[in-house]
Design a protein around this motif. Structure first.
Motif, PDB file in Angstrom:
ATOM      1  N   TYR A  51       1.060  -1.448   0.140  1.00 30.82           N
ATOM      2  CA  TYR A  51       0.133   0.323  -0.045  1.00 30.82           C
ATOM      3  C   TYR A  51       1.290   1.106  -0.140  1.00 30.82           C
ATOM      4  N   THR A  52       1.365   1.287  -0.833  1.00 31.48           N
ATOM      5  CA  THR A  52       2.926   2.434  -0.682  1.00 31.48           C
ATOM      6  C   THR A  52       2.187   4.109  -1.483  1.00 31.48           C
ATOM      7  N   ARG A  53       1.069   3.774  -1.784  1.00 31.07           N
ATOM      8  CA  ARG A  53       0.394   5.482  -2.383  1.00 31.07           C
ATOM      9  C   ARG A  53      -0.193   5.662  -0.933  1.00 31.07           C
ATOM     10  N   SER A  54      -0.197   5.124  -0.116  1.00 30.56           N
ATOM     11  CA  SER A  54      -0.409   6.248   1.385  1.00 30.56           C
ATOM     12  C   SER A  54      -0.047   5.802   3.043  1.00 30.56           C
ATOM     13  N   VAL A  55       1.163   4.437   2.908  1.00 29.22           N
ATOM     14  CA  VAL A  55       1.772   4.351   3.818  1.00 29.22           C
ATOM     15  C   VAL A  55       3.403   4.127   3.603  1.00 29.22           C
ATOM     16  N   LYS A  56       3.988   4.994   4.455  1.00 28.13           N
ATOM     17  CA  LYS A  56       5.364   5.281   4.229  1.00 28.13           C
ATOM     18  C   LYS A  56       6.586   4.497   5.910  1.00 28.13           C
ATOM     19  N   LYS A  57       6.917   3.816   5.632  1.00 24.34           N
ATOM     20  CA  LYS A  57       8.046   3.074   7.161  1.00 24.34           C
ATOM     21  C   LYS A  57       7.529   3.804   8.287  1.00 24.34           C
ATOM     22  N   GLU A  58       7.997   5.125   7.743  1.00 22.97           N
ATOM     23  CA  GLU A  58       8.042   4.945   9.441  1.00 22.97           C
ATOM     24  C   GLU A  58       7.082   6.441   9.702  1.00 22.97           C
ATOM     25  N   GLY A  59       5.078   5.921   9.015  1.00 25.93           N
ATOM     26  CA  GLY A  59       4.099   6.165   9.354  1.00 25.93           C
ATOM     27  C   GLY A  59       3.951   8.108   9.665  1.00 25.93           C
ATOM     28  N   ASN A  60       2.737   8.332  10.297  1.00 27.58           N
ATOM     29  CA  ASN A  60       2.794   9.479  10.224  1.00 27.58           C
ATOM     30  C   ASN A  60       3.353   9.915  12.236  1.00 27.58           C
ATOM     31  N   ILE A  61       4.288  10.924  11.931  1.00 30.62           N
ATOM     32  CA  ILE A  61       4.841  11.050  13.053  1.00 30.62           C
ATOM     33  C   ILE A  61       4.457  12.554  13.506  1.00 30.62           C
ATOM     34  N   PRO A  62       3.661  13.405  13.012  1.00 30.99           N
ATOM     35  CA  PRO A  62       2.890  13.754  14.240  1.00 30.99           C
ATOM     36  C   PRO A  62       1.630  12.916  14.911  1.00 30.99           C
ATOM     37  N   ALA A  63       1.302  12.124  14.302  1.00 36.41           N
ATOM     38  CA  ALA A  63       0.609  11.540  15.146  1.00 36.41           C
ATOM     39  C   ALA A  63       1.289  10.304  16.133  1.00 36.41           C
ATOM     40  N   GLN A  64       2.024   9.869  15.310  1.00 36.47           N
ATOM     41  CA  GLN A  64       2.020   9.395  16.883  1.00 36.47           C
ATOM     42  C   GLN A  64       2.745  10.125  17.874  1.00 36.47           C
ATOM     43  N   GLN A  65       3.400  11.338  17.567  1.00 35.19           N
ATOM     44  CA  GLN A  65       3.920  12.244  18.623  1.00 35.19           C
ATOM     45  C   GLN A  65       2.674  12.930  19.376  1.00 35.19           C
ATOM     46  N   LEU A  66       1.480  12.935  18.981  1.00 37.11           N
ATOM     47  CA  LEU A  66       0.537  13.571  20.211  1.00 37.11           C
ATOM     48  C   LEU A  66       0.144  11.631  20.982  1.00 37.11           C
ATOM     49  N   MET A  67       0.232  11.555  20.241  1.00 35.81           N
ATOM     50  CA  MET A  67      -0.427   9.484  20.860  1.00 35.81           C
ATOM     51  C   MET A  67       0.769   9.267  21.759  1.00 35.81           C
ATOM     52  N   LYS A  68       1.618   9.466  21.675  1.00 33.60           N
ATOM     53  CA  LYS A  68       2.975   8.949  22.490  1.00 33.60           C
ATOM     54  C   LYS A  68       2.539  10.182  24.020  1.00 33.60           C
ATOM     55  N   LYS A  69       2.667  11.080  23.658  1.00 33.89           N
ATOM     56  CA  LYS A  69       2.201  12.354  24.776  1.00 33.89           C
ATOM     57  C   LYS A  69       1.175  12.496  26.153  1.00 33.89           C
ATOM     58  N   LEU A  70      -0.053  11.285  24.884  1.00 38.01           N
ATOM     59  CA  LEU A  70      -1.347  11.368  25.489  1.00 38.01           C
ATOM     60  C   LEU A  70      -1.236  10.515  26.600  1.00 38.01           C
ATOM     61  N   TYR A  71      -0.787   8.829  25.880  1.00 35.61           N
ATOM     62  CA  TYR A  71      -1.628   7.476  25.859  1.00 35.61           C
ATOM     63  C   TYR A  71       0.060   6.947  26.462  1.00 35.61           C
ATOM     64  N   LYS A  72      -0.032   6.607  27.290  1.00 36.05           N
ATOM     65  CA  LYS A  72       0.437   4.569  27.602  1.00 36.05           C
ATOM     66  C   LYS A  72      -0.180   3.490  27.897  1.00 36.05           C
ATOM     67  N   THR A  73       0.870   2.534  27.050  1.00 31.22           N
ATOM     68  CA  THR A  73       0.488   0.923  26.972  1.00 31.22           C
ATOM     69  C   THR A  73       0.221   0.094  28.408  1.00 31.22           C
ATOM     70  N   VAL A  74      -1.337  -0.964  28.071  1.00 29.50           N
ATOM     71  CA  VAL A  74      -2.549  -0.989  29.524  1.00 29.50           C
ATOM     72  C   VAL A  74      -2.237  -2.404  29.071  1.00 29.50           C
ATOM     73  N   ASN A  75      -2.730  -3.051  29.661  1.00 31.70           N
ATOM     74  CA  ASN A  75      -2.985  -4.616  29.260  1.00 31.70           C
ATOM     75  C   ASN A  75      -4.572  -4.453  29.034  1.00 31.70           C
ATOM     76  N   ARG A  76      -5.057  -5.378  27.630  1.00 29.54           N
ATOM     77  CA  ARG A  76      -6.233  -5.182  27.458  1.00 29.54           C
ATOM     78  C   ARG A  76      -7.348  -5.844  27.177  1.00 29.54           C
ATOM     79  N   GLN A  77      -8.458  -6.187  28.004  1.00 29.56           N
ATOM     80  CA  GLN A  77      -8.940  -7.061  27.341  1.00 29.56           C
ATOM     81  C   GLN A  77      -9.563  -6.726  26.022  1.00 29.56           C
TER      82      GLN A  77
END
Ligand code: SF4
Lengths: 78, 366
Positions: free
Chosen positions: B247-273
């Motif tokens: 899916y090269t027309r939409s996906v880059k190896k590194e993904g969407n950096i600004p989106a990842q940065q905001l995710m990292k800022k707000l969330y932490k990983t947890v165990n999930r059901q």
């Protein structure tokens, strides 16, 4: 649920990268979409949109790859 | 180029299917992760065209289907509180909780609204300062950035009557859980293109190495799917096991950096059901402490509600690719999209609903 729909940016509003929005045309239907995650996007670009946000700018060069590969494969067999 | 209809071209799709048949010498089992891909594969009948050699298993990639029961019950509990406006994507309204679904809670007179974007819920909060507006934050990595932005704006603008019932799940831990299960039969994966548009595909490289399994990042249109399957079969035939990107027309190896940065800022990983599957380590996201004021479970003190899954539905096995929906005794009889017993029958991306619509009478629309 994870579907993202391609649309063409017709207009961009705002200057602060994270707050930019744009009018995006989806096959005739125009919606206001958040462009905060695609700071590189310009008017005329196609973006993939999910839940009101553009998540990727579509790469026109890569977009036609699929048919070149297919043609190559059928050429090889001739 | 409109980036859509061209990829639904039946001629090219058929050509690709013939190419797959030409290179495939042995039987193989491939799993698509994403419910949107399940839906398209069944709708266009690709699974049937390939069935001689290739078995397609349907993975747990429908966020509606895997949202755990306790989150649905919590959603209903919050929506039933006075002065609350509860906002959700439409799909969630009919998912059965332990005693009812959100739609029946709405019929009882609670203010439950369907929104297209979490930002719409934030707007509702600004317009209704005397109400508590709560958004049901479900979804995989594709959806997280949209919800993250709503939370972040609420935080910055100090919109204190907005919060999110967070139930995000992550794809790579689910792939690992499937691969390390003793039932594992999957030999290749189609990774979900839009999840990778956000996250990139670096995370999949160690998984492909560790489990010696091809992983192909794949789009959602018929032509994307057959090309993804082709690439996966080719790897299996050649004895390779790497991550490739269809899916090269939409996906880059590194993904969407600004989106990842905001995710990292707000969330932490947890165990999930995961509904029907059980707990998967580090497979969910939760808001960090600093953003606790926007976490509906903290705000309404609901952290400790736990509920047990009913056991009359085999959707857990369907979601792990161990059983097909048609192997369920309730399929199409006691359980239909109008009266779903399990979440996989609710969303059009759930494997049970996809089979119901496209395979019940053994016919399909192409
Ligand atoms: S058909 Fe209904 S009861 Fe059976 S597994 Fe699917 S959702 Fe559950």
């Amino acid at each position: 649920m994870c579907l993202a729909v391609p649309g063409k940016i017709e207009e961009i509003t705002g200057t602060e990268p994270i707050l930019r929005t744009g009018k995006v045309n989806f096959n005739g239907i125009v919606k206001t979409i958040h462009l905060g995650y695609v700071p590189e996007a310009k008017v005329g670009d196609y973006v993939n949109v999910h839940a009101g946000f553009a998540i990727a700018v579509l790469n026109e060069d890569e977009a036609t790859e699929i048919w070149s590969i297919l043609n190559e494969m059928s050429q090889q067999k001739k | 180029m409109k980036f859509m209809s061209e990829y639904r071209d039946a001629e090219s799709t058929k050509k690709y299917i013939r190419e797959i048949q030409a290179i495939s010498t042995k039987k193989c089992v491939i799993m698509e992760i994403c419910g949107g891909q399940t839906h398209a594969l069944l709708k266009y009948g690709i699974d049937e065209l390939l069935q001689d050699n290739i078995t397609l298993l349907h993975g747990p990639g429908c966020p509606v289907c895997v949202t755990p029961l306790d989150k649905i019950d919590k959603a209903i509990k919050i929506a039933s509180m006075p002065d609350v406006i509860f906002c959700s994507f439409g799909d969630m309204l009919r998912v059965p909780g332990s005693s009812e679904d959100l739609l029946s809670a709405k019929a009882r007179g609670n203010d439950i609204r369907i929104v297209y974007s979490p930002m719409d819920a934030l707007d509702i909060a600004r317009q209704n300062p005397d109400k508590n507006v709560v958004f049901f934050g479900i979804g995989f990595e594709t959806t997280v950035p949209a919800v993250a932005m709503a939370v972040y704006r609420a935080f910055e603008l100090n919109i204190s009557n907005f919060s999110v019932l967070v139930s995000h799940v992550l794809v790579p831990p689910a792939i690992e859980a499937i691969l390390s299960s003793p039932h594992a039969a999957v030999q290749g994966f189609l990774a979900a293109g839009h999840v990778c548009a956000v996250m990139g595909y670096r995370e999949y490289i160690p998984i492909a190495e560790k489990y010696k399994i091809p992983i192909v990042v794949t789009g959602f249109e018929p032509l994307d799917l057959v090309q993804g399957i082709y690439m996966c079969v080719k790897q299996l035939e050649e004895g390779r096991a790497v991550v490739e990107n269809q899916y090269t027309r939409s996906v880059k190896k590194e993904g969407n950096i600004p989106a990842q940065q905001l995710m990292k800022k707000l969330y932490k990983t947890v165990n999930r059901q995961w509904r029907g599957i059980g707990e998967i380590a580090d497979s969910g996201l939760q808001l960090k402490k600093e953003y606790g004021a926007f976490d509906a479970e903290v705000k309404f003190n609901l952290r400790n509600i736990l509920v047990r899954e009913p056991d009359n539905c085999i959707s857990g096995m369907v979601l792990q690719g161990i059983k097909k929906p048609t192997e369920c005794a309730a399929f199409g009889t006691a359980c239909t999209p109008e009266h779903p017993l399990g979440a996989t029958m609710v969303s059009s991306e759930g494997a049970c609903a996809a089979y119901y619509y496209y395979r019940k009478n053994n016919e399909h629309s192409a």
